[in-house]
Scaffold this active site. Sequence first.
Site, PDB file in Angstrom:
ATOM      1  N   LYS A 159       0.832  -1.200   0.000  1.00 41.27           N
ATOM      2  CA  LYS A 159       0.000   0.000   0.000  1.00 41.27           C
ATOM      3  C   LYS A 159       0.870   1.255   0.000  1.00 41.27           C
ATOM      4  CE  LYS A 159      -2.081  -1.603   3.647  1.00 41.27           C
ATOM      5  NZ  LYS A 159      -3.000  -1.899   4.777  1.00 41.27           N
ATOM      6  N   THR A 190      -9.285   8.769   8.736  1.00 38.05           N
ATOM      7  CA  THR A 190      -8.938   7.558   7.993  1.00 38.05           C
ATOM      8  C   THR A 190      -8.683   6.363   8.903  1.00 38.05           C
ATOM      9  OG1 THR A 190      -6.613   8.262   7.999  1.00 38.05           O
ATOM     10  CG2 THR A 190      -7.948   8.867   6.079  1.00 38.05           C
ATOM     11  N   GLY A 192      -8.840   2.967  10.492  1.00 35.98           N
ATOM     12  CA  GLY A 192      -9.408   1.691  10.087  1.00 35.98           C
ATOM     13  C   GLY A 192      -9.257   1.346   8.627  1.00 35.98           C
ATOM     14  N   THR A 193      -8.496   2.132   7.871  1.00 36.41           N
ATOM     15  CA  THR A 193      -8.389   1.863   6.433  1.00 36.41           C
ATOM     16  C   THR A 193      -7.771   0.498   6.139  1.00 36.41           C
ATOM     17  OG1 THR A 193      -6.330   3.141   6.444  1.00 36.41           O
ATOM     18  CG2 THR A 193      -8.309   4.261   5.683  1.00 36.41           C
ATOM     19  N   GLY A 194      -6.699   0.144   6.854  1.00 38.93           N
ATOM     20  CA  GLY A 194      -6.028  -1.125   6.577  1.00 38.93           C
ATOM     21  C   GLY A 194      -6.899  -2.323   6.887  1.00 38.93           C
ATOM     22  N   CYS A 195      -7.552  -2.299   8.044  1.00 38.09           N
ATOM     23  CA  CYS A 195      -8.454  -3.390   8.420  1.00 38.09           C
ATOM     24  C   CYS A 195      -9.592  -3.506   7.411  1.00 38.09           C
ATOM     25  CB  CYS A 195      -9.044  -3.145   9.806  1.00 38.09           C
ATOM     26  SG  CYS A 195      -7.831  -2.830  11.099  1.00 38.09           S
TER      27      CYS A 195
END
Length: 246
Positions: A159, A190, A192-195
């Site tokens: 990412k 932003t 929680g974007t990865g989860c």
Amino acid sequence: MPAPPRVLSVAGSDSGGGAGIQADLKTMLALGVHGMSVVTAVTAQDSTGVHGYWELPTEAVDAQLAAVLDDIGVDADRLAGVAAPIVVDPVCVSKHGDALLVPEAVEAIVALLLPLATVVTPNLAEVTRLTGLVIDDSAGQRRAADALLALGPAWVLVKGGHLVGDAVDLLTDGDTVVELRAPRLDNAHTHGTGCTLASAIASYLAIGATVPEAVRSAKDYVTGAIAAGFPLGAGIGPVDHGWRQR
């Protein structure tokens, strides 16, 4: 009515509701799959950071996993031992810069989980923790992907959200290389974007998409969720998992 596709998340709990198990289940509901959970740790977490965490005993994690797999089964999850795609989100560092794994846990991800992964989804800070490489430009994403592929996953999604310019993620299995580009949005909320991205990939895989299709659809979903992210508390607010319904 037949049951929808099933997806199991094995992760920690976020008391603020923006990341972790809570984000996973919200994402799965939004994308039309049945979400299930194995909680590995409980955090005291809000919009400003992680203020404490407590690991669950191994037997508690094992019991949750056995209960789900033996009775319900899954179509995509994050562990070995089942015939389903495995998405590994190597959560090492929080949005606020808090370390979330001890060194021994990072070693376990490298040795035990990455060789089993259908897709691994690190951000640049996690790439450094996993490989030792420091990536500060788009050219370095391919070097990072090659280093991670050498550790065993089938596909790597590096990412690029922390780089300057458009948010460009690099997906590759060593032969196919896909760049997924989205405009950088002017929204600080932003959390929680990865989860959310990892859970969206798992959800689309469970529905039957190929890895490139699942990752592209998941990025589209997350981009919309970031655009709709909202303020909550005194710090960084969450992305909006229900943006399509609203």
